[in-house]
Scaffold this motif. Structure first.
Motif, short mmCIF file in Angstrom:
data_model
loop_
_atom_site.label_atom_id
_atom_site.label_comp_id
_atom_site.label_asym_id
_atom_site.label_seq_id
_atom_site.Cartn_x
_atom_site.Cartn_y
_atom_site.Cartn_z
N THR A 49 0.81 -1.21 0.00
CA THR A 49 0.00 0.00 0.00
C THR A 49 0.84 1.27 0.00
O THR A 49 0.61 2.18 -0.80
CB THR A 49 -0.94 0.01 1.22
OG1 THR A 49 -0.17 -0.09 2.43
CG2 THR A 49 -1.92 -1.16 1.15
N TYR A 50 1.83 1.33 0.88
CA TYR A 50 2.59 2.57 1.06
C TYR A 50 3.66 2.75 -0.01
O TYR A 50 3.87 3.86 -0.51
CB TYR A 50 3.23 2.56 2.45
CG TYR A 50 4.07 3.78 2.78
CD1 TYR A 50 3.51 5.05 2.78
CD2 TYR A 50 5.41 3.65 3.11
CE1 TYR A 50 4.28 6.17 3.09
CE2 TYR A 50 6.19 4.75 3.42
CZ TYR A 50 5.61 6.01 3.42
OH TYR A 50 6.37 7.11 3.73
N VAL A 51 4.33 1.67 -0.40
CA VAL A 51 5.42 1.77 -1.37
C VAL A 51 4.91 1.62 -2.80
O VAL A 51 5.24 2.41 -3.68
CB VAL A 51 6.52 0.72 -1.08
CG1 VAL A 51 7.62 0.80 -2.12
CG2 VAL A 51 7.08 0.92 0.32
N HIS A 52 4.10 0.59 -3.02
CA HIS A 52 3.70 0.26 -4.39
C HIS A 52 2.35 0.86 -4.80
O HIS A 52 1.94 0.72 -5.95
CB HIS A 52 3.72 -1.25 -4.59
CG HIS A 52 5.09 -1.83 -4.37
ND1 HIS A 52 6.13 -1.64 -5.26
CD2 HIS A 52 5.61 -2.54 -3.33
CE1 HIS A 52 7.22 -2.24 -4.79
NE2 HIS A 52 6.94 -2.78 -3.64
N GLY A 53 1.69 1.54 -3.86
CA GLY A 53 0.57 2.40 -4.21
C GLY A 53 -0.77 1.75 -4.47
O GLY A 53 -1.64 2.35 -5.09
N TYR A 54 -0.98 0.53 -3.96
CA TYR A 54 -2.26 -0.14 -4.12
C TYR A 54 -3.04 -0.10 -2.82
O TYR A 54 -2.47 -0.26 -1.74
CB TYR A 54 -2.06 -1.61 -4.51
CG TYR A 54 -1.43 -1.83 -5.86
CD1 TYR A 54 -2.21 -1.96 -7.00
CD2 TYR A 54 -0.05 -1.92 -6.00
CE1 TYR A 54 -1.64 -2.17 -8.25
CE2 TYR A 54 0.54 -2.12 -7.24
CZ TYR A 54 -0.27 -2.25 -8.36
OH TYR A 54 0.31 -2.45 -9.59
N GLY A 55 -4.37 0.08 -2.90
CA GLY A 55 -5.18 -0.26 -1.76
C GLY A 55 -5.09 -1.76 -1.56
O GLY A 55 -4.85 -2.51 -2.52
N LEU A 56 -5.28 -2.25 -0.33
CA LEU A 56 -5.07 -3.68 -0.10
C LEU A 56 -5.99 -4.53 -0.95
O LEU A 56 -5.54 -5.49 -1.58
CB LEU A 56 -5.25 -4.02 1.39
CG LEU A 56 -4.93 -5.47 1.75
CD1 LEU A 56 -3.48 -5.80 1.46
CD2 LEU A 56 -5.27 -5.75 3.21
N GLN A 57 -7.27 -4.18 -1.00
CA GLN A 57 -8.21 -4.93 -1.83
C GLN A 57 -7.78 -4.90 -3.29
O GLN A 57 -7.74 -5.94 -3.96
CB GLN A 57 -9.62 -4.33 -1.67
CG GLN A 57 -10.67 -4.90 -2.61
CD GLN A 57 -11.18 -6.25 -2.17
OE1 GLN A 57 -10.98 -6.66 -1.03
NE2 GLN A 57 -11.83 -6.97 -3.07
#
Length: 321
Positions: A49-57
């Motif tokens: 989430t923080y590094v690669h920019g995805y929401g977990l879902q």
């Protein structure tokens, strides 16, 4: 019960290899590539989430689009705040809703994770570096142990793989060897010792699918065991990194006041949180902008000489069994 079949049943994998959850290196493509081989890729949710920019879902769905094989998730559970625990509980629910059933817990008491995951018929393996942490984890119902030895990258232990297995085998749970697995020989040796599986991190950083900067991969190829040092300035707990001019300038320990705080029963958690947040930003910028020589790695660097596709790495390891 320290057998490979028990681990394979727990993880639903076909090969007794875990891609260790790595902040900030566990990108979705790497996780999926490992699982596609029949081994087990593990999501590190803060990295996702923080590094690669995805929401977990969103991130889980993206990984699912790349592999139909099982994946797992890491949960960091060290005491910090009730808000943090609530976030972790929400993330576990999201993972369970997406049919993830294998969890690795780190840096804390796993009781609440075990309760939440077992209710969904999942399993929990816990990172341990010695017997006392293993006993606490077992008392709280974990299904297996990730034995983090003194050759590991990231958070590391003090005992050799052989010493740690000797100490933990009495618990009759699956034990995963974490640390020092960079060659087929080391993999074969760990399984022959009695480990149910191995967890690898550094070897997978030096893969085609890992998206860290080329300088990071080159540093792993060029490093020897003697280049791996322990820093307390990342999380307040010893972390294995490659000695670089940046690390040398930054130092491996805090000042006298910081060292006192890290020994304080009540205050150490707050300093560790501060260290972790600060280092998290630095590690993120190191891989996103390639502006710092801030590279976590374990002593397995000594046997890593080529950047290879994940499938080739695992194929070579499996041929040695």
């Amino acid at each position: 019960m320290n057998d490979i079949n028990t681990f394979l049943q727990h993880s639903q994998a076909h090969i007794p290899i875990i891609a260790g959850p790595m902040y900030p290196c566990s990108n979705p493509e790497l996780i999926a590539a490992v699982s596609n081989t029949g081994a087990l890729g593990i999501i590190q949710p803060i990295s996702l989430t923080y590094v690669h920019g995805y929401g977990l879902q969103e991130g889980i769905q993206y990984i699912r689009s790349l592999t139909s094989r099982p994946i797992g998730m890491n949960v960091l559970i060290e005491k910090s705040s009730s808000k943090y625990q609530q976030r972790m509980q929400q993330w576990i629910d999201i993972a369970l809703d997406n049919h993830i059933r294998f969890f690795i817990t780190s840096l804390g008491k796993p009781d609440w994770v075990v309760k939440q995951v077992h209710a969904a018929k999942g399993v929990v393996y816990h990172d341990v570096t010695e017997k006392k942490w293993a006993q606490i984890a077992i008392d709280n119902g974990v299904d297996g142990l990730i034995a983090v030895n003194n050759r590991a990258g990231g958070h590391t232990g003090e005992k050799t793989p052989q010493q740690l297995f000797h100490d933990l085998q009495k618990y009759s749970l699956p034990i995963v060897c974490a640390g020092g697995i960079g060659t087929p020989h080391a993999y074969q040796q760990a399984l022959q010792t009695g480990y149910s599986a191995v967890q690898m991190g550094t070897r997978f950083i030096a893969s085609c699918e890992c998206t860290v900067p080329q300088r990071y991969k080159d540093a792993i190829l060029q490093a020897e065991e003697s280049d791996i040092v322990l820093s307390e300035r990342i999380t307040g707990i010893p972390v294995s990194v490659i000695m670089t001019p940046y690390i040398k300038k930054w130092g491996l320990t805090g000042n006298i006041f910081d060292r006192w705080l890290l020994r304080h029963k009540k205050l150490k958690h707050w300093l560790r949180l501060f260290y972790t947040l600060r280092s998290g930003r630095r590690l993120k910028t190191a891989i996103q902008y390639d502006d710092k020589e801030f590279w976590q790695a374990g002593k397995s660097v000594a046997g890593i000489h080529h950047i290879l596709p994940v499938a080739k790495i695992i194929e070579t390891f499996e041929q040695s069994r």
